[in-house]
Enzyme design. Structure first.
Site, PDB file in Angstrom:
ATOM      1  N   GLY A   1       0.780  -1.317  -0.139  1.00  0.00           N
ATOM      2  CA  GLY A   1       0.096   0.002   0.177  1.00  0.00           C
ATOM      3  C   GLY A   1       0.946   1.043  -0.051  1.00  0.00           C
ATOM      4  O   GLY A   1       0.337   2.243   0.481  1.00  0.00           O
ATOM      5  N   GLY A   2       1.961   1.190  -0.407  1.00  0.00           N
ATOM      6  CA  GLY A   2       2.882   2.327  -0.696  1.00  0.00           C
ATOM      7  C   GLY A   2       2.765   2.945  -1.838  1.00  0.00           C
ATOM      8  O   GLY A   2       1.627   2.940  -2.456  1.00  0.00           O
TER       9      GLY A   2
ATOM     10  N   VAL B   1       6.324   6.580   3.340  1.00  0.00           N
ATOM     11  CA  VAL B   1       5.950   7.660   4.157  1.00  0.00           C
ATOM     12  C   VAL B   1       7.255   8.381   4.678  1.00  0.00           C
ATOM     13  O   VAL B   1       7.239   9.686   5.066  1.00  0.00           O
ATOM     14  CB  VAL B   1       5.033   7.393   5.229  1.00  0.00           C
ATOM     15  CG1 VAL B   1       5.692   6.796   6.367  1.00  0.00           C
ATOM     16  CG2 VAL B   1       3.990   8.573   5.669  1.00  0.00           C
TER      17      VAL B   1
ATOM     18  N   PHE C   1      20.682  17.179  -5.922  1.00  0.00           N
ATOM     19  CA  PHE C   1      20.652  15.801  -5.410  1.00  0.00           C
ATOM     20  C   PHE C   1      22.011  15.334  -6.006  1.00  0.00           C
ATOM     21  O   PHE C   1      22.373  15.495  -7.133  1.00  0.00           O
ATOM     22  CB  PHE C   1      19.595  15.102  -5.506  1.00  0.00           C
ATOM     23  CG  PHE C   1      18.901  14.837  -4.220  1.00  0.00           C
ATOM     24  CD1 PHE C   1      18.135  15.778  -3.503  1.00  0.00           C
ATOM     25  CD2 PHE C   1      18.658  13.461  -3.694  1.00  0.00           C
ATOM     26  CE1 PHE C   1      17.692  15.598  -2.503  1.00  0.00           C
ATOM     27  CE2 PHE C   1      18.117  13.397  -2.621  1.00  0.00           C
ATOM     28  CZ  PHE C   1      17.402  14.259  -1.745  1.00  0.00           C
TER      29      PHE C   1
ATOM     30  N   GLN D   1      22.569  -0.614  -1.813  1.00  0.00           N
ATOM     31  CA  GLN D   1      22.957   0.810  -1.702  1.00  0.00           C
ATOM     32  C   GLN D   1      23.066   0.988  -0.104  1.00  0.00           C
ATOM     33  O   GLN D   1      22.421   0.948   0.533  1.00  0.00           O
ATOM     34  CB  GLN D   1      22.141   1.839  -2.464  1.00  0.00           C
ATOM     35  CG  GLN D   1      22.553   3.443  -2.371  1.00  0.00           C
ATOM     36  CD  GLN D   1      21.856   3.992  -3.228  1.00  0.00           C
ATOM     37  OE1 GLN D   1      20.709   4.692  -2.565  1.00  0.00           O
ATOM     38  NE2 GLN D   1      22.030   4.544  -4.257  1.00  0.00           N
TER      39      GLN D   1
ATOM     40  N   HIS E   1      23.597   4.329   2.194  1.00  0.00           N
ATOM     41  CA  HIS E   1      23.387   5.844   2.212  1.00  0.00           C
ATOM     42  C   HIS E   1      24.540   6.454   3.301  1.00  0.00           C
ATOM     43  O   HIS E   1      24.792   5.748   4.361  1.00  0.00           O
ATOM     44  CB  HIS E   1      22.062   6.066   2.750  1.00  0.00           C
ATOM     45  CG  HIS E   1      21.709   7.539   2.365  1.00  0.00           C
ATOM     46  ND1 HIS E   1      22.457   8.739   2.982  1.00  0.00           N
ATOM     47  CD2 HIS E   1      20.794   8.284   1.727  1.00  0.00           C
ATOM     48  CE1 HIS E   1      21.703   9.936   2.773  1.00  0.00           C
ATOM     49  NE2 HIS E   1      20.858   9.657   1.848  1.00  0.00           N
TER      50      HIS E   1
ATOM     51  N   LEU F   1      17.557   7.905   8.632  1.00  0.00           N
ATOM     52  CA  LEU F   1      18.206   8.507   7.513  1.00  0.00           C
ATOM     53  C   LEU F   1      18.260   9.968   7.843  1.00  0.00           C
ATOM     54  O   LEU F   1      17.220  10.781   8.361  1.00  0.00           O
ATOM     55  CB  LEU F   1      17.408   8.303   6.336  1.00  0.00           C
ATOM     56  CG  LEU F   1      17.868   9.103   4.833  1.00  0.00           C
ATOM     57  CD1 LEU F   1      19.178   8.722   4.442  1.00  0.00           C
ATOM     58  CD2 LEU F   1      16.910   9.127   4.048  1.00  0.00           C
TER      59      LEU F   1
ATOM     60  N   GLU G   1      19.849  13.343   1.971  1.00  0.00           N
ATOM     61  CA  GLU G   1      20.593  13.869   1.211  1.00  0.00           C
ATOM     62  C   GLU G   1      20.442  15.391   0.869  1.00  0.00           C
ATOM     63  O   GLU G   1      21.149  16.192   0.370  1.00  0.00           O
ATOM     64  CB  GLU G   1      20.767  13.173  -0.249  1.00  0.00           C
ATOM     65  CG  GLU G   1      21.781  13.357  -1.024  1.00  0.00           C
ATOM     66  CD  GLU G   1      21.759  12.210  -2.201  1.00  0.00           C
ATOM     67  OE1 GLU G   1      22.031  12.633  -3.398  1.00  0.00           O
ATOM     68  OE2 GLU G   1      22.252  11.057  -1.879  1.00  0.00           O
TER      69      GLU G   1
ATOM     70  N   ARG H   1      26.178   8.004  -4.015  1.00  0.00           N
ATOM     71  CA  ARG H   1      26.165   7.551  -2.742  1.00  0.00           C
ATOM     72  C   ARG H   1      27.092   6.371  -2.361  1.00  0.00           C
ATOM     73  O   ARG H   1      27.682   6.073  -1.297  1.00  0.00           O
ATOM     74  CB  ARG H   1      24.783   7.124  -2.337  1.00  0.00           C
ATOM     75  CG  ARG H   1      23.767   8.244  -2.315  1.00  0.00           C
ATOM     76  CD  ARG H   1      22.138   7.716  -2.329  1.00  0.00           C
ATOM     77  NE  ARG H   1      21.164   8.476  -1.931  1.00  0.00           N
ATOM     78  CZ  ARG H   1      19.834   8.490  -1.869  1.00  0.00           C
ATOM     79  NH1 ARG H   1      19.382   7.313  -2.265  1.00  0.00           N
ATOM     80  NH2 ARG H   1      19.250   9.519  -1.747  1.00  0.00           N
TER      81      ARG H   1
ATOM     82  N   HIS I   1      20.319   1.262   2.582  1.00  0.00           N
ATOM     83  CA  HIS I   1      19.202   2.226   2.115  1.00  0.00           C
ATOM     84  C   HIS I   1      18.461   1.660   1.207  1.00  0.00           C
ATOM     85  O   HIS I   1      16.896   1.735   1.165  1.00  0.00           O
ATOM     86  CB  HIS I   1      19.793   3.499   1.965  1.00  0.00           C
ATOM     87  CG  HIS I   1      18.803   4.528   1.712  1.00  0.00           C
ATOM     88  ND1 HIS I   1      17.888   4.915   2.551  1.00  0.00           N
ATOM     89  CD2 HIS I   1      18.512   5.400   0.330  1.00  0.00           C
ATOM     90  CE1 HIS I   1      17.190   5.925   2.141  1.00  0.00           C
ATOM     91  NE2 HIS I   1      17.496   6.175   0.610  1.00  0.00           N
ATOM     92  N   TYR I   2      18.788   0.972   0.178  1.00  0.00           N
ATOM     93  CA  TYR I   2      18.094   0.790  -0.925  1.00  0.00           C
ATOM     94  C   TYR I   2      18.428  -0.702  -1.721  1.00  0.00           C
ATOM     95  O   TYR I   2      19.830  -0.646  -1.881  1.00  0.00           O
ATOM     96  CB  TYR I   2      17.889   2.120  -1.898  1.00  0.00           C
ATOM     97  CG  TYR I   2      17.149   1.688  -3.011  1.00  0.00           C
ATOM     98  CD1 TYR I   2      15.547   2.300  -2.921  1.00  0.00           C
ATOM     99  CD2 TYR I   2      17.606   1.280  -4.341  1.00  0.00           C
ATOM    100  CE1 TYR I   2      14.979   2.209  -3.814  1.00  0.00           C
ATOM    101  CE2 TYR I   2      16.636   1.203  -5.357  1.00  0.00           C
ATOM    102  CZ  TYR I   2      15.441   1.699  -5.168  1.00  0.00           C
ATOM    103  OH  TYR I   2      14.494   1.802  -6.198  1.00  0.00           O
TER     104      TYR I   2
ATOM    105  N   ARG J   1      21.878   3.482  -7.510  1.00  0.00           N
ATOM    106  CA  ARG J   1      20.686   4.552  -7.594  1.00  0.00           C
ATOM    107  C   ARG J   1      21.009   5.877  -7.562  1.00  0.00           C
ATOM    108  O   ARG J   1      21.577   6.160  -6.432  1.00  0.00           O
ATOM    109  CB  ARG J   1      19.468   4.092  -6.974  1.00  0.00           C
ATOM    110  CG  ARG J   1      18.308   4.998  -7.035  1.00  0.00           C
ATOM    111  CD  ARG J   1      16.979   4.793  -6.318  1.00  0.00           C
ATOM    112  NE  ARG J   1      16.909   4.723  -4.936  1.00  0.00           N
ATOM    113  CZ  ARG J   1      17.097   5.758  -4.109  1.00  0.00           C
ATOM    114  NH1 ARG J   1      16.799   6.877  -4.741  1.00  0.00           N
ATOM    115  NH2 ARG J   1      17.286   5.715  -2.676  1.00  0.00           N
TER     116      ARG J   1
END
Length: 585
Positions: A17-18, A51, A122, A236, A238, A248, A251, A291, A359-360, A394
């Site tokens: 549900g994101g 979120v 960024f 990844q 961060h 976090l 960035e 990153r 992070h990812y 990324r």
């Protein structure tokens, strides 16, 4: 209602549900109003990990002297040439339209004094193209999408349901088996098409920005159902996570002018090659390198003894003091709030301790440009998926628009498929019954005194950190893979002390552990097979990038005996042949 009953039949079912899941749901509802659409999530949608995104969403704005080609090239270069360029070109073309559509749905983007959309710099981006809503961008984006779904009666929600199995028969996915957490009932929900959008799997590591819900559920479901995972070796880090919690520090703090300093108060990044063409990097922009390279620079600073010891490992510091209270409160209010609440420091007056943190996932369920995931009726989008626009690394602020662009694309593709798909076959009931028996057996299995879910999970996380960290070697990953296999045997035998049914968090944790073990094994085996260094995958025993042998994706499939099998898939190159990664031009 008894276990194993089919509680509903839908045309398309979203798992997650994101941002990606809700965007897919809206796309279906808008383009095919006659279809029955449902969203199933193990948390209330506004508690999805989307979120927590802070910094912003990238989309080129022509009026700001930016072009789609420049955004595409930055993304290709940032991916270390492992991103599929057809997908990247589609992504950068559609991202601005998606961000503008989100404004029409109520997202309060920050503005320039003349009323135009505000953008910030960024990492890895040569132009300022990151839209933002202060530093609570993910919250505002998800809120706008969530309230948009409420106006469509066609969208049914299953909040706090945990999916344990994809139902596959006749060569196609036909629904899921899930636990309704409030009651503990094990139910089936059938569908002509299923879209996986369950987010990442950061909890396979001990120190991560990810929420506790990010346990690789969608990836593991797809793998067990027979769909391949892609590029799982690329994880990844961060460079700026808080040392105690892993929370976090966006960035955006560096985009607004923050500095990274070592124990001597020195801006150490000027000593490292971050891909800038000049031998003297621009001091204002060096904190906005990619990153992967910033995280690698931290390791070298620690090796030189120029970091600061803390109870939670070595740290450097992020300095925002020179930005002033007015700027921090207007553009980085959440950063200040996090620092005050979790570190008891005020960044207006004090340095922020930070260290690299998982992070990812660049890897995920292998999909085509429209989200199709290798089995008829199965689609994936967001961090769960690997389309691939991110390749080996990324760029910051590409992930949020990726959820929108490919959430919408997968939703439309799933709707088209569902519109002509045959009904669910009766044979799936046998799979439902089999899953009910498996879950009941897990609940009935006696728990030992020592080997609980938490202990195995902690050992898995420490194994992954040691074997697949910022720098890796073949022997370390091989040792880690052997350790994960031993942990799998223990996880398969784990018992549940809590035998109640409603909100049985120990049962959910055991099921999540099985997902984490599967994902951890895929990361290590894919890393072992990639004998080069590229992006976030850095092997000290193979320090160079090797385009001759490894300019290719790695697919992980389950062999007939259940063991993972690694295959290669060519990278799609349309306009930009492989070259050196360059930033700051």
């Amino acid at each position: 209602m008894a276990d194993g009953e089919v509680v509903a039949d839908h045309d398309v079912l979203m798992i997650g549900g994101g941002l990606a899941g809700l965007r897919a749901a809206v796309a279906i509802a808008e383009t095919s109003a006659h279809l029955d659409v449902a969203v199933m999530s193990k948390v209330y949608p506004m508690r999805s990990h989307s979120v927590s995104a802070e910094g912003g969403a990238a989309g080129a704005i022509a009026d700001d002297d930016d072009t789609l080609d420049e955004h595409a090239y930055d993304t290709v270069s940032g991916s270390d040439w492992l991103g599929d360029q057809d997908a990247i070109e589609a992504f950068v073309a559609e991202a601005p339209r998606e961000l503008l559509q989100l404004e029409h749905w109520g997202c309060p983007w920050s503005r320039q004094p003349d009323g135009r959309i505000a953008v910030r710099a960024f990492g890895g981006m040569k132009k300022m193209r990151t839209w933002f809503a202060a530093d609570k961008t993910g919250f505002h984006m998800l809120h706008a999408l969530f309230q948009t779904t409420l106006k469509y009666r066609e969208v049914t929600r299953y909040d706090e349901w945990f999916v344990t199995r994809l139902l596959v028969d006749d060569g196609r996915v036909q629904g899921v088996v899930a636990i309704e957490l409030m009651t503990g009932r094990i139910q089936a929900v059938t569908a002509k098409a299923v879209v996986l959008a369950t987010g990442g799997c950061g909890k396979v590591f001990p120190f991560t920005t990810n929420a506790n819900i990010n346990t690789g559920d969608g990836m593991a479901l797809a793998l067990r159902a027979g769909a391949p995972l892609k590029d799982m070796e690329f994880v990844q880090y961060h460079p700026t996570g808080l040392p105690f919690t892993g929370i976090l520090i966006t960035e955006a703090a560096r985009a607004e002018g923050g500095w990274l300093v070592n124990a001597d108060g020195y801006r150490y990044l000027q000593d490292y090659d971050l891909g800038t063409p000049s031998p003297t990097p621009v001091l204002r922009s060096m904190e906005l390198g990619p990153r992967d390279r910033l995280s690698q620079a931290f390791v070298h600073e620690a090796e030189k003894g120029r970091t600061t010891a803390s109870p939670y490992g070595e740290v450097v510091h992020l300095d925002l003091r020179h930005l002033g209270e007015k700027l921090i409160d207007s553009k980085l209010p959440f950063v200040r709030e996090l620092c005050l609440k979790y570190e008891r420091i005020d960044p207006v007056h004090e340095l922020i301790p930070v260290r690299p943190v998982i992070h990812y996932m660049m890897g995920g369920v292998h999909t085509d440009i429209d989200g199709a995931a290798g089995l008829d009726g199965l689609y994936a989008a967001g961090e769960t998926a690997c389309v691939s626009i991110n390749g080996a690394n990324r760029l910051g602020s590409n992930s949020l628009p990726e959820c929108l662009v490919f959430g919408a694309r997968s939703g439309r593709a799933a709707a088209e498929y569902a519109g002509s798909a045959p009904p669910t076959t009766a044979a799936v009931q046998a799979q439902v019954d089999d899953e009910v028996r498996r879950l009941r057996a897990l609940l009935d299995r006696p728990a030992g005194d020592d080997d609980g879910v938490a202990r195995i999970r902690e050992e898995l996380q420490s194994t992954m950190e040691e074997a697949a960290g910022i720098y890796r070697t073949g022997p370390s990953m091989e040792k880690g893979a052997d350790a994960v296999q031993a942990l799998r045997e223990r996880a398969d035998a784990v018992g549940i002390r809590d035998t109640s049914r409603p909100f049985n968090t120990e049962l959910v944790a055991a099921l999540e552990l099985a997902n984490l073990v599967d994902i951890g094994e895929c990361i290590l085996l894919s890393g072992l097979a990639r004998e080069e260094s590229r992006g976030a995958h850095q092997r000290t025993d193979f320090p160079a990038r090797d385009d001759e042998h490894f300019l290719a994706h790695h697919l992980v499939r389950r062999a007939d005996d259940g063991s993972p099998r690694i295959e290669q898939l060519p990278v799609t190159i349309t306009r930009w042949p492989p070259g050196e990664r360059v930033y700051g031009r």
